[in-house]
Write an enzyme that holds these catalytic residues in place. Structure first.
Site, PDB file in Angstrom:
ATOM      1  N   ARG A  18       0.876  -1.180   0.000  1.00 52.25           N
ATOM      2  CA  ARG A  18       0.000   0.000   0.000  1.00 52.25           C
ATOM      3  C   ARG A  18       0.908   1.224   0.000  1.00 52.25           C
ATOM      4  NH1 ARG A  18       2.394   2.105   3.693  1.00 52.25           N
ATOM      5  NH2 ARG A  18       0.808   3.713   3.682  1.00 52.25           N
ATOM      6  N   GLY A  19       0.276   2.396  -0.146  1.00 54.00           N
ATOM      7  CA  GLY A  19       1.067   3.607  -0.350  1.00 54.00           C
ATOM      8  C   GLY A  19       1.192   3.821  -1.855  1.00 54.00           C
ATOM      9  N   ARG A  48      -7.313  -0.704  -6.930  1.00 57.53           N
ATOM     10  CA  ARG A  48      -7.688   0.365  -5.990  1.00 57.53           C
ATOM     11  C   ARG A  48      -7.923   1.629  -6.822  1.00 57.53           C
ATOM     12  NH1 ARG A  48      -4.372   1.025  -0.485  1.00 57.53           N
ATOM     13  NH2 ARG A  48      -6.293   2.049   0.168  1.00 57.53           N
ATOM     14  N   GLN A  97      -2.090   2.732   9.852  1.00 52.78           N
ATOM     15  CA  GLN A  97      -0.784   2.796   9.161  1.00 52.78           C
ATOM     16  C   GLN A  97       0.223   3.614   9.972  1.00 52.78           C
ATOM     17  OE1 GLN A  97      -3.739   3.255   7.732  1.00 52.78           O
ATOM     18  NE2 GLN A  97      -3.777   2.676   5.587  1.00 52.78           N
ATOM     19  N   ASP A 120      -1.990  10.686  -2.508  1.00 53.37           N
ATOM     20  CA  ASP A 120      -2.390   9.600  -3.407  1.00 53.37           C
ATOM     21  C   ASP A 120      -2.708  10.107  -4.801  1.00 53.37           C
ATOM     22  OD1 ASP A 120      -2.920   8.323  -0.634  1.00 53.37           O
ATOM     23  OD2 ASP A 120      -2.871   6.712  -2.113  1.00 53.37           O
ATOM     24  N   ASN A 135      -5.434  12.291   0.053  1.00 58.45           N
ATOM     25  CA  ASN A 135      -4.520  11.500   0.886  1.00 58.45           C
ATOM     26  C   ASN A 135      -5.370  10.760   1.913  1.00 58.45           C
ATOM     27  OD1 ASN A 135      -1.783  10.692   1.593  1.00 58.45           O
ATOM     28  ND2 ASN A 135      -2.064  11.859   3.468  1.00 58.45           N
ATOM     29  N   LYS A 136      -4.730   9.988   2.747  1.00 59.28           N
ATOM     30  CA  LYS A 136      -5.440   9.170   3.734  1.00 59.28           C
ATOM     31  C   LYS A 136      -6.486   9.968   4.506  1.00 59.28           C
ATOM     32  CE  LYS A 136      -5.144   5.698   4.268  1.00 59.28           C
ATOM     33  NZ  LYS A 136      -6.118   4.833   3.537  1.00 59.28           N
TER      34      LYS A 136
END
Ligand code: MRU
Length: 341
Positions: free
Chosen positions: A48-49, A86, A188, A229, A239-240
């Site tokens: 991930r990332g 994703r 995370q 992202d 982003n997250k």
């Protein structure tokens, strides 16, 4: 300086991934031997990332070619399975498209396609080192930095973006301190960033996500740095989940708020944050974190994996080709034309 671990590596014809679902309890590996293993690993967040997803997808395209022989339609179907694993991190689509273009350009010669995947990984690590050096311009001696999610070596093909800047500052003797948000619901920050910070020996402290406002109000944070992202052409950044909230608090208290990302995270096809697809993940990530029931069975859940920070809340975007300041559309336009800032 390099890390002694790699989120992804292509070894003996297969993609070896650190199984990030298992950290920090265990440093275990998952081997993706096929393109569908690769798509599964991305979907299930074994890898991930954004940049690490892009690197893994690149090798997935090579595996897809090996599996498809001369059947180009099958190759394209396998590639689209990876491409759709994703939806938010644009590095995924960017890497698959680049790999498919190279496959066509080199008449599907496997060794050339594999070399392109190696190049994507090599270039990502180099971009991260470059942006980490460039990012030192925004960090002063003794700063206390807040970060969110994990934008370190685990999230990339080497070194990291937001965490890369932080490590560079630490190793160059800036005497920084870091607060890491735990980053609900997949943790995370707690599981991965804390692991990387401790490995690097950086003075740091883990906080529940909701403690960030108190720290910022009390003047205990000098700046916020997070990864991305997908960056839209106007600077809006996905982003997250939780990043947007941090940006609002930072703005309220006049704290600089930085995005760190390679230019492969900028999406010229996305005009603004409204056009960024936001992934919604399994409600059980919230109901049953780590497999333990924490909310009544059947309770309705809203679980977006990302949010969009409007460009108005961003102080600057740190890339391997310089630091973009507002107006972001102009600076991003220059970057997309291959320019330096
Ligand atoms: O859901 P994840 O763990 O893939 O989300 C990761 C992030 O939001 C990172 O901040 C982003 O991808 C940048 S990684 C250098």
């Amino acid at each position: 300086m390099e890390e002694d671990f790699r989120a992804l590596e292509f070894v003996d014809g297969a993609l070896r991934l650190i199984d990030q679902r298992k950290l920090p309890a265990e440093l275990a590996y998952y081997t993706a031997r096929t393109s569908s293993d690769t798509a599964f690993a991305i979907k299930d967040m074994i890898v991930r990332g954004a940049p690490a997803i892009g690197g893994a997808a690149a090798y997935g395209v090579y595996l897809a070619l090996q599996e498809s022989g001369d059947d180009r339609a099958l190759f394209r179907r396998k590639c689209s399975l990876i491409r759709s694993s994703r939806p938010t991190a644009v590095n995924l689509m960017w890497a698959v498209d680049r790999m498919m273009a190279e496959a066509e350009a080199c008449s599907y010669v496997p060794s050339r396609v594999l070399a392109e995947a190696d190049a994507i990984v090599r270039e990502d690590a180099a971009m991260n080192h470059a942006l980490s050096r460039i990012g030192q311009a925004v960090i002063r001696q003794g700063d206390t930095i807040l970060t969110h999610c994990n934008a370190g070596a685990l999230a990339t093909c080497g070194w990291g973006t937001a965490l890369g800047i932080i490590k560079e500052a630490h190793f160059s003797g800036k005497g920084i301190t870091v607060y890491a948000d735990e980053t609900r619901p997949r943790l995370q920050g707690a599981r991965l960033t804390a692991w990387e910070l401790m490995k690097a020996g950086i003075p740091s402290c883990l906080i529940p996500d909701s403690a960030a406002a108190v720290l910022m109000r009390d003047g205990r944070i000098d700046l916020v740095i997070v990864g991305a992202d997908r960056i839209a052409a106007n600077g809006d950044t996905a982003n997250k989940l939780g990043t947007f909230m941090l940006s609002v608090i930072a703005r309220e208290y006049g704290i600089p708020f930085y995005i760190a990302a390679p230019t492969s995270t900028i999406d010229p096809g996305t005009a603004s944050g409204n056009d960024i697809p936001i992934e919604e993940r399994d409600p059980d990530e919230v109901r049953r974190p780590g497999g333990m029931l924490m909310a009544p069975e059947g309770m309705k859940v809203f679980n977006p994996s990302f949010d969009v920070t409007p460009h108005q809340n961003i102080t600057a975007i740190i890339t391997e080709r310089g630091i973009a300041y507002p107006p972001f559309d102009k600076a991003i336009g220059k970057l997309l034309n291959g320019g330096m800032l």
